[in-house]
Design an enzyme around this catalytic site. Structure first.
Site, PDB file in Angstrom:
ATOM      1  N   GLU A   1     -57.739 -88.179  72.646  1.00 39.84           N
ATOM      2  CA  GLU A   1     -58.300 -88.773  73.861  1.00 39.84           C
ATOM      3  C   GLU A   1     -59.743 -89.227  73.663  1.00 39.84           C
ATOM      4  O   GLU A   1     -60.132 -90.302  74.125  1.00 39.84           O
ATOM      5  CB  GLU A   1     -58.210 -87.778  75.025  1.00 39.84           C
ATOM      6  CG  GLU A   1     -56.792 -87.495  75.489  1.00 39.84           C
ATOM      7  CD  GLU A   1     -56.074 -88.753  75.955  1.00 39.84           C
ATOM      8  OE1 GLU A   1     -56.735 -89.701  76.426  1.00 39.84           O
ATOM      9  OE2 GLU A   1     -54.833 -88.795  75.849  1.00 39.84           O
TER      10      GLU A   1
ATOM     11  N   HIS B   1     -60.037 -92.630  72.066  1.00 41.40           N
ATOM     12  CA  HIS B   1     -59.903 -93.764  72.989  1.00 41.40           C
ATOM     13  C   HIS B   1     -61.248 -94.093  73.634  1.00 41.40           C
ATOM     14  O   HIS B   1     -61.679 -95.250  73.676  1.00 41.40           O
ATOM     15  CB  HIS B   1     -58.894 -93.433  74.100  1.00 41.40           C
ATOM     16  CG  HIS B   1     -57.476 -93.371  73.650  1.00 41.40           C
ATOM     17  ND1 HIS B   1     -56.898 -94.342  72.861  1.00 41.40           N
ATOM     18  CD2 HIS B   1     -56.497 -92.457  73.907  1.00 41.40           C
ATOM     19  CE1 HIS B   1     -55.625 -94.017  72.645  1.00 41.40           C
ATOM     20  NE2 HIS B   1     -55.365 -92.882  73.260  1.00 41.40           N
TER      21      HIS B   1
END
Length: 229
Positions: free
Chosen positions: A25, A28
């Site tokens: 995550e 990203h």
């Protein structure tokens, strides 16, 4: 051959799982910031502190349930890092790169865990080498599964976002409308065995490559990890 207790299994899987989904995550958000979107940074999500990313179901319940069921594989997910596509300098192109950053981070982590396992076996320290080697194998397994799974061209998975960014705008809009049904599609594929058929070959291939880094001991470590006699 010795058998791991449930507590030992949880201890071995916990760190690789938390790192796999957290770094996925954060990747990203980090790439999005590089391309002009600071949404994740402003919301305090560009941190490796797993507490900021934990999804109670995807980070804790699902991996633990799979472990208890001796399913033979572990996966999970964290809270998605927010990305405002309109803030990206080249929204369509950059969004594809942002989406791909997650699976790429998992592949890099899998390689790092393979090296960690190899080093652990080489130094051969009592009470250290075996747990670290097992953790390395677990890290390979979880990261390869996450990388391959997320590359499926199903929204809202990363592969779906990459496909959406590559399609012409009029087709991309139609494709994005499938996102609310993406989870149902995955569940249906899992229930029918199609998901395993699709993911099995590339997952096994990539894991096999990284197990060669560890050496012949990888098979022994796998058998211990999954309690095989």
């Amino acid at each position: 051959m010795f058998e791991l207790s449930l507590l030992q299994q949880i201890a071995i899987w916990a760190i690789p799982v938390l790192f796999a989904i957290t770094v996925h995550e954060v990747s990203h958000g980090w790439v999005a910031r590089r391309f002009g979107d600071r949404t994740a940074e402003m919301m305090g999500r560009l941190t490796l502190n797993p507490v900021k990313h934990i999804d109670p179901v995807g980070t804790i319940v699902v991996p633990l349930a799979l472990l208890l069921m001796s399913s033979g594989f572990i996966f999970g997910w964290a809270k998605p890092v927010p990305v405002a596509q309109q803030n990206l300098r080249n929204p369509r192109r950059d969004m594809a790169i942002v989406a791909a950053a997650g699976p790429v981070s998992n592949l890099i982590q899998a390689l790092i865990w393979a090296v960690i396992a190899k080093i652990a076996l080489m130094i051969n320290l009592p009470y250290v080498s075996m747990p670290m080697a097992l953790m390395g194998v677990a890290g390979i397994l979880i990261n390869i599964v996450l990388a391959v799974l997320n590359l499926l061209p199903v929204p809202p998975l990363d592969g779906g976002r990459v496909v959406s960014s590559l399609l012409p705008p009029h087709l991309s809009d139609k494709f994005d409308r499938l996102e609310p049904y993406g989870l149902l599609v995955l569940v249906a594929l899992l229930a029918t065995g199609v998901l395993g058929t699709v993911l099995g070959p590339p997952t096994a291939y990539l894991q096999g490559i990284l197990f060669t880094v560890i050496g012949p001991e990888a098979v022994y470590l796998l058998r211990i990890l999954f309690g095989l006699g």
